[in-house]
Design a protein around this motif. Structure first.
Motif, PDB file in Angstrom:
ATOM      1  N   GLU A  28      16.217  -9.812  -1.296  1.00 42.76           N
ATOM      2  CA  GLU A  28      16.948 -10.734  -2.156  1.00 42.76           C
ATOM      3  C   GLU A  28      16.259 -10.925  -3.503  1.00 42.76           C
ATOM      4  O   GLU A  28      16.895 -10.794  -4.555  1.00 42.76           O
TER       5      GLU A  28
ATOM      6  N   HIS B   7      22.765 -18.993  -5.315  1.00 48.07           N
ATOM      7  CA  HIS B   7      22.702 -18.130  -4.133  1.00 48.07           C
ATOM      8  C   HIS B   7      21.257 -17.882  -3.697  1.00 48.07           C
ATOM      9  O   HIS B   7      20.935 -17.964  -2.515  1.00 48.07           O
TER      10      HIS B   7
ATOM     11  N   HIS C  75      17.827  -9.296  -6.849  1.00 46.75           N
ATOM     12  CA  HIS C  75      18.494 -10.285  -7.704  1.00 46.75           C
ATOM     13  C   HIS C  75      17.719 -10.540  -8.998  1.00 46.75           C
ATOM     14  O   HIS C  75      18.311 -10.991  -9.984  1.00 46.75           O
TER      15      HIS C  75
HETATM   16 ZN    ZN Z   1      21.885 -11.939  -2.174  1.00 43.83          ZN
END
Ligand code: ZN
Length: 244
Positions: free
Chosen positions: A143, A51, A147
Motif C-alpha cells: 500500500e 484510503h 500509493h
Molecule cells: Zn490501496
C-alpha cells in the motif's frame, strides 16, 4: 529472494521505510494540491490519503483479531469501505494529514506489542483470503510504496527496494493466474528468465524491460521503459490485465 523470505523485523522495517517514503511525498504537497486528481479513477489525493489512513486502521483490526481471537474484519463490507473513503475525502487537509500520522502510529504500536505467539494467528484479508497476521507487513508495504507513486509528485517504482518489486510482481502474476487472466502474456525482466503468466497457453505477447518498469506496467501504473513484442501487439504496449 522475496519479501516473505525476510525475517519479520526486516519486513516491518521495509513497511516503515515505505511509510516514510509516502510521508515525504505527502509533506511536499500543499493543502491545495491535495484537491488535485490522481491517476486512480475518481480519486483525488484526498481520497487516496483517506484510503491509506483507513487501510492502516483496518490492519489494526486484524492485529486486534490476532491478539484477542475475536474476529474483527478489515472492513464490514466493500460498500462500507467505499463510503468511508468518500466521507474521509471531505475532511480538511489538516484532518487528513492527522489521520495518516495517527493511524501510522497506531499500526506501528500494534506491531510492536503483538505477542510473539500471536504472529501466526490466521486472519482474513479484504479479498477473503486466510493469512497469518504477519502478512500485514506485506499488505502495508504494498500500500504505502505503490500509493506514494499514486500521489503523483515524484514517487517512482525505481525507488522501491528490489525485494518489494520482486514480490509485487509475484503477487500480481499470482492474482492474474487465480483470475485466469493474461493468457499468452510473457513477462521478461532484464537479466531474468521470462515468465509466462499462464504457462499452459501459447505465448502471444511479450512485455520486457527493467524490473521497476515491468512492475509499474503490471500494476497498471503506466507503460514507461517497457517494450512489447508479439503477434497481437504490433509494437504497441498492451494494457495489463486488472490486478486488484
Ligand atoms: Zn490501496
Amino acid at each position: 529472494m522475496g519479501f516473505h523470505d525476510l525475517d519479520l523485523n526486516e519486513q516491518l522495517l521495509i513497511a516503515r521505510r515505505g511509510t516514510a517514503y509516502f510521508a515525504q511525498r505527502l509533506a511536499e504537497l500543499t493543502d491545495e494540491q491535495l484537491h488535485e486528481p490522481t491517476g486512480l479513477a475518481g480519486w483525488s489525493r484526498r481520497h487516496l490519503l483517506a484510503h491509506v489512513g483507513y487501510n492502516a486502521a483496518a490492519l489494526c483490526r486484524l492485529l486486534d483479531w490476532a491478539a484477542t481471537g475475536i474476529e474483527t474484519p478489515m472492513y464490514a463490507s466493500p460498500e462500507q469501505r467505499g463510503r468511508e473513503i468518500g466521507e474521509g475525502a471531505t475532511l480538511s487537509a489538516a484532518a487528513l494529514r492527522n489521520l495518516f500520522d495517527h493511524t501510522v502510529a497506531r499500526l506501528d504500536e500494534k506491531w510492536r506489542h503483538l505477542p510473539a505467539a500471536a504472529w501466526e494467528a490466521q486472519v482474513r484479508t479484504a479479498q477473503g483470503r486466510l493469512v497469518p497476521v504477519s502478512e500485514t507487513a506485506w499488505m502495508r508495504t504494498r500500500e504505502v510504496w505503490i500509493h506514494a507513486v499514486d500521489l503523483g509528485n515524484g514517487g517512482r517504482f525505481g525507488d522501491f527496494p528490489d525485494v518489494v518489486l520482486d514480490s509485487l510482481l509475484a503477487d500480481i502474476v499470482g492474482m492474474w493466474r487465480r483470475k485466469d487472466l493474461g493468457a499468452g502474456l510473457v513477462l521478461a525482466v532484464d537479466g531474468g528468465e521470462p515468465v509466462a503468466v499462464q504457462p499452459e497457453s501459447p505465448p502471444t505477447e511479450k512485455v520486457s524491460g527493467p524490473l521497476a518498469a515491468v512492475v509499474r506496467w503490471a500494476a497498471g501504473r503506466g507503460a514507461v521503459g517497457v517494450s512489447a513484442a508479439g503477434v497481437s501487439a504490433g509494437g504497441e504496449i498492451p494494457e495489463p490485465p486488472h490486478w486488484l
